[in-house]
Scaffold this motif. Structure first.
Motif, PDB file in Angstrom:
ATOM      1  N   ARG A 126      13.209   9.500  15.642  1.00  0.00           N
ATOM      2  CA  ARG A 126      13.930   9.193  16.890  1.00  0.00           C
ATOM      3  C   ARG A 126      15.300   9.872  16.915  1.00  0.00           C
ATOM      4  O   ARG A 126      15.680  10.495  17.903  1.00  0.00           O
ATOM      5  CB  ARG A 126      14.092   7.689  17.068  1.00  0.00           C
ATOM      6  N   SER A 127      16.034   9.755  15.812  1.00  0.00           N
ATOM      7  CA  SER A 127      17.355  10.366  15.730  1.00  0.00           C
ATOM      8  C   SER A 127      17.270  11.877  15.922  1.00  0.00           C
ATOM      9  O   SER A 127      18.078  12.477  16.641  1.00  0.00           O
ATOM     10  CB  SER A 127      17.992  10.034  14.377  1.00  0.00           C
ATOM     11  N   SER A 128      16.284  12.501  15.292  1.00  0.00           N
ATOM     12  CA  SER A 128      16.119  13.952  15.431  1.00  0.00           C
ATOM     13  C   SER A 128      15.793  14.353  16.866  1.00  0.00           C
ATOM     14  O   SER A 128      16.347  15.316  17.390  1.00  0.00           O
ATOM     15  CB  SER A 128      15.010  14.450  14.502  1.00  0.00           C
ATOM     16  N   LEU A 129      14.888  13.626  17.492  1.00  0.00           N
ATOM     17  CA  LEU A 129      14.518  13.950  18.874  1.00  0.00           C
ATOM     18  C   LEU A 129      15.700  13.783  19.825  1.00  0.00           C
ATOM     19  O   LEU A 129      15.858  14.570  20.769  1.00  0.00           O
ATOM     20  CB  LEU A 129      13.342  13.078  19.325  1.00  0.00           C
ATOM     21  N   GLU A 130      16.528  12.790  19.566  1.00  0.00           N
ATOM     22  CA  GLU A 130      17.702  12.575  20.413  1.00  0.00           C
ATOM     23  C   GLU A 130      18.733  13.691  20.264  1.00  0.00           C
ATOM     24  O   GLU A 130      19.506  13.946  21.177  1.00  0.00           O
ATOM     25  CB  GLU A 130      18.354  11.233  20.090  1.00  0.00           C
ATOM     26  N   ASN A 131      18.725  14.372  19.104  1.00  0.00           N
ATOM     27  CA  ASN A 131      19.741  15.388  18.820  1.00  0.00           C
ATOM     28  C   ASN A 131      19.264  16.827  19.010  1.00  0.00           C
ATOM     29  O   ASN A 131      19.959  17.749  18.599  1.00  0.00           O
ATOM     30  CB  ASN A 131      20.267  15.204  17.394  1.00  0.00           C
TER      31      ASN A 131
ATOM     32  N   GLU B  82      17.396  25.730  12.604  1.00  0.00           N
ATOM     33  CA  GLU B  82      17.632  25.410  11.196  1.00  0.00           C
ATOM     34  C   GLU B  82      18.488  24.165  11.015  1.00  0.00           C
ATOM     35  O   GLU B  82      18.232  23.344  10.135  1.00  0.00           O
ATOM     36  CB  GLU B  82      18.262  26.598  10.471  1.00  0.00           C
ATOM     37  N   GLU B  83      19.509  24.020  11.815  1.00  0.00           N
ATOM     38  CA  GLU B  83      20.406  22.873  11.709  1.00  0.00           C
ATOM     39  C   GLU B  83      19.645  21.551  11.874  1.00  0.00           C
ATOM     40  O   GLU B  83      19.852  20.602  11.109  1.00  0.00           O
ATOM     41  CB  GLU B  83      21.511  22.968  12.759  1.00  0.00           C
ATOM     42  N   ALA B  84      18.742  21.484  12.841  1.00  0.00           N
ATOM     43  CA  ALA B  84      17.975  20.261  13.087  1.00  0.00           C
ATOM     44  C   ALA B  84      17.045  19.946  11.915  1.00  0.00           C
ATOM     45  O   ALA B  84      16.908  18.785  11.513  1.00  0.00           O
ATOM     46  CB  ALA B  84      17.175  20.385  14.375  1.00  0.00           C
ATOM     47  N   VAL B  85      16.424  20.953  11.347  1.00  0.00           N
ATOM     48  CA  VAL B  85      15.512  20.756  10.215  1.00  0.00           C
ATOM     49  C   VAL B  85      16.285  20.288   8.984  1.00  0.00           C
ATOM     50  O   VAL B  85      15.884  19.335   8.308  1.00  0.00           O
ATOM     51  CB  VAL B  85      14.714  22.042   9.920  1.00  0.00           C
ATOM     52  N   ILE B  86      17.396  20.934   8.694  1.00  0.00           N
ATOM     53  CA  ILE B  86      18.213  20.557   7.541  1.00  0.00           C
ATOM     54  C   ILE B  86      18.721  19.131   7.681  1.00  0.00           C
ATOM     55  O   ILE B  86      18.668  18.332   6.730  1.00  0.00           O
ATOM     56  CB  ILE B  86      19.366  21.555   7.346  1.00  0.00           C
ATOM     57  N   ARG B  87      19.191  18.770   8.853  1.00  0.00           N
ATOM     58  CA  ARG B  87      19.697  17.411   9.090  1.00  0.00           C
ATOM     59  C   ARG B  87      18.581  16.375   8.873  1.00  0.00           C
ATOM     60  O   ARG B  87      18.795  15.335   8.241  1.00  0.00           O
ATOM     61  CB  ARG B  87      20.274  17.310  10.505  1.00  0.00           C
TER      62      ARG B  87
ATOM     63  N   MET C 188       0.846  -1.168   0.000  1.00  0.00           N
ATOM     64  CA  MET C 188       0.000   0.000   0.000  1.00  0.00           C
ATOM     65  C   MET C 188       0.896   1.238   0.000  1.00  0.00           C
ATOM     66  O   MET C 188       1.807   1.355   0.807  1.00  0.00           O
ATOM     67  CB  MET C 188      -0.888  -0.044   1.245  1.00  0.00           C
ATOM     68  N   ASP C 189       0.608   2.152  -0.924  1.00  0.00           N
ATOM     69  CA  ASP C 189       1.355   3.409  -0.988  1.00  0.00           C
ATOM     70  C   ASP C 189       0.717   4.464  -0.104  1.00  0.00           C
ATOM     71  O   ASP C 189      -0.512   4.503   0.051  1.00  0.00           O
ATOM     72  CB  ASP C 189       1.401   3.928  -2.422  1.00  0.00           C
ATOM     73  N   ILE C 190       1.568   5.317   0.481  1.00  0.00           N
ATOM     74  CA  ILE C 190       1.075   6.414   1.306  1.00  0.00           C
ATOM     75  C   ILE C 190       1.805   7.706   0.946  1.00  0.00           C
ATOM     76  O   ILE C 190       2.865   7.686   0.328  1.00  0.00           O
ATOM     77  CB  ILE C 190       1.232   6.134   2.821  1.00  0.00           C
ATOM     78  N   SER C 191       1.186   8.792   1.353  1.00  0.00           N
ATOM     79  CA  SER C 191       1.788  10.125   1.281  1.00  0.00           C
ATOM     80  C   SER C 191       1.807  10.664   2.698  1.00  0.00           C
ATOM     81  O   SER C 191       0.814  10.550   3.420  1.00  0.00           O
ATOM     82  CB  SER C 191       0.944  11.048   0.411  1.00  0.00           C
ATOM     83  N   VAL C 192       2.930  11.231   3.100  1.00  0.00           N
ATOM     84  CA  VAL C 192       3.063  11.763   4.454  1.00  0.00           C
ATOM     85  C   VAL C 192       3.521  13.211   4.362  1.00  0.00           C
ATOM     86  O   VAL C 192       4.475  13.523   3.658  1.00  0.00           O
ATOM     87  CB  VAL C 192       4.080  10.952   5.283  1.00  0.00           C
ATOM     88  N   GLU C 193       2.803  14.074   5.066  1.00  0.00           N
ATOM     89  CA  GLU C 193       3.250  15.460   5.220  1.00  0.00           C
ATOM     90  C   GLU C 193       3.776  15.580   6.640  1.00  0.00           C
ATOM     91  O   GLU C 193       3.076  15.226   7.600  1.00  0.00           O
ATOM     92  CB  GLU C 193       2.110  16.439   4.999  1.00  0.00           C
ATOM     93  N   ILE C 194       5.003  16.068   6.776  1.00  0.00           N
ATOM     94  CA  ILE C 194       5.626  16.128   8.093  1.00  0.00           C
ATOM     95  C   ILE C 194       6.284  17.491   8.288  1.00  0.00           C
ATOM     96  O   ILE C 194       6.911  18.021   7.375  1.00  0.00           O
ATOM     97  CB  ILE C 194       6.622  14.974   8.282  1.00  0.00           C
ATOM     98  N   THR C 195       6.077  18.036   9.461  1.00  0.00           N
ATOM     99  CA  THR C 195       6.696  19.307   9.828  1.00  0.00           C
ATOM    100  C   THR C 195       7.462  19.105  11.121  1.00  0.00           C
ATOM    101  O   THR C 195       6.925  18.586  12.092  1.00  0.00           O
ATOM    102  CB  THR C 195       5.625  20.405  10.028  1.00  0.00           C
ATOM    103  N   LEU C 196       8.712  19.515  11.116  1.00  0.00           N
ATOM    104  CA  LEU C 196       9.547  19.478  12.321  1.00  0.00           C
ATOM    105  C   LEU C 196       9.693  20.903  12.826  1.00  0.00           C
ATOM    106  O   LEU C 196      10.101  21.789  12.078  1.00  0.00           O
ATOM    107  CB  LEU C 196      10.924  18.890  12.000  1.00  0.00           C
ATOM    108  N   SER C 197       9.357  21.106  14.086  1.00  0.00           N
ATOM    109  CA  SER C 197       9.482  22.414  14.720  1.00  0.00           C
ATOM    110  C   SER C 197      10.352  22.284  15.968  1.00  0.00           C
ATOM    111  O   SER C 197       9.847  22.025  17.065  1.00  0.00           O
ATOM    112  CB  SER C 197       8.103  22.961  15.113  1.00  0.00           C
ATOM    113  N   PRO C 198      11.668  22.440  15.827  1.00  0.00           N
ATOM    114  CA  PRO C 198      12.529  22.407  17.008  1.00  0.00           C
ATOM    115  C   PRO C 198      12.237  23.618  17.896  1.00  0.00           C
ATOM    116  O   PRO C 198      12.100  24.731  17.397  1.00  0.00           O
ATOM    117  CB  PRO C 198      13.940  22.494  16.420  1.00  0.00           C
ATOM    118  N   LEU C 199      12.134  23.394  19.173  1.00  0.00           N
ATOM    119  CA  LEU C 199      11.845  24.474  20.117  1.00  0.00           C
ATOM    120  C   LEU C 199      13.159  24.938  20.742  1.00  0.00           C
ATOM    121  O   LEU C 199      13.404  24.761  21.938  1.00  0.00           O
ATOM    122  CB  LEU C 199      10.848  23.995  21.173  1.00  0.00           C
ATOM    123  N   GLN C 200      13.992  25.530  19.892  1.00  0.00           N
ATOM    124  CA  GLN C 200      15.303  25.994  20.327  1.00  0.00           C
ATOM    125  C   GLN C 200      15.769  27.073  19.364  1.00  0.00           C
ATOM    126  O   GLN C 200      15.242  27.204  18.261  1.00  0.00           O
ATOM    127  CB  GLN C 200      16.302  24.832  20.358  1.00  0.00           C
TER     128      GLN C 200
END
Length: 86
Positions: free
Chosen positions: A59-64, A17-22, A1-13
């Motif tokens: 998970r990786s993003s949240l850890e960093n 920009e560095e976290a979003v780019i990574r 089954m194919d899906i489309s995902v829209e995701i937004t990362l909002s670092p609270l710091q």
């Protein structure tokens, strides 16, 4: 089954920009179809593959970062070729 995902990362710091780019670069390296715009990132592909990649990369993003919010929408279809008809 194919899906489309829209995701937004909002670092609270200050250095958000560095976290979003990574995060986006890691999604691009996954082999999935990834499209970005100024407000969100869209990921398209087979359900199991997309969810496996997102689980790992979220998970990786949240850890960093100090604090952050992910907003995610999932659609049961591949909408990557959508074009407005107006």
């Amino acid at each position: 089954m194919d899906i489309s995902v829209e995701i937004t990362l909002s670092p609270l710091q200050d250095n958000y920009e560095e976290a979003v780019i990574r995060f986006i670069k890691s999604l691009r390296a996954s082999g999935l179809k990834v499209l970005e715009n100024p407000l969100s990132t869209q990921v398209y592909g087979e359900y199991n593959k997309v969810m496996q990649v997102l689980q790992q990369e979220i998970r990786s993003s949240l850890e960093n970062m100090e604090q952050g919010v992910f907003t995610i929408k999932v659609v049961k279809t591949d909408r990557s070729s959508y074009e407005p008809h107006f």
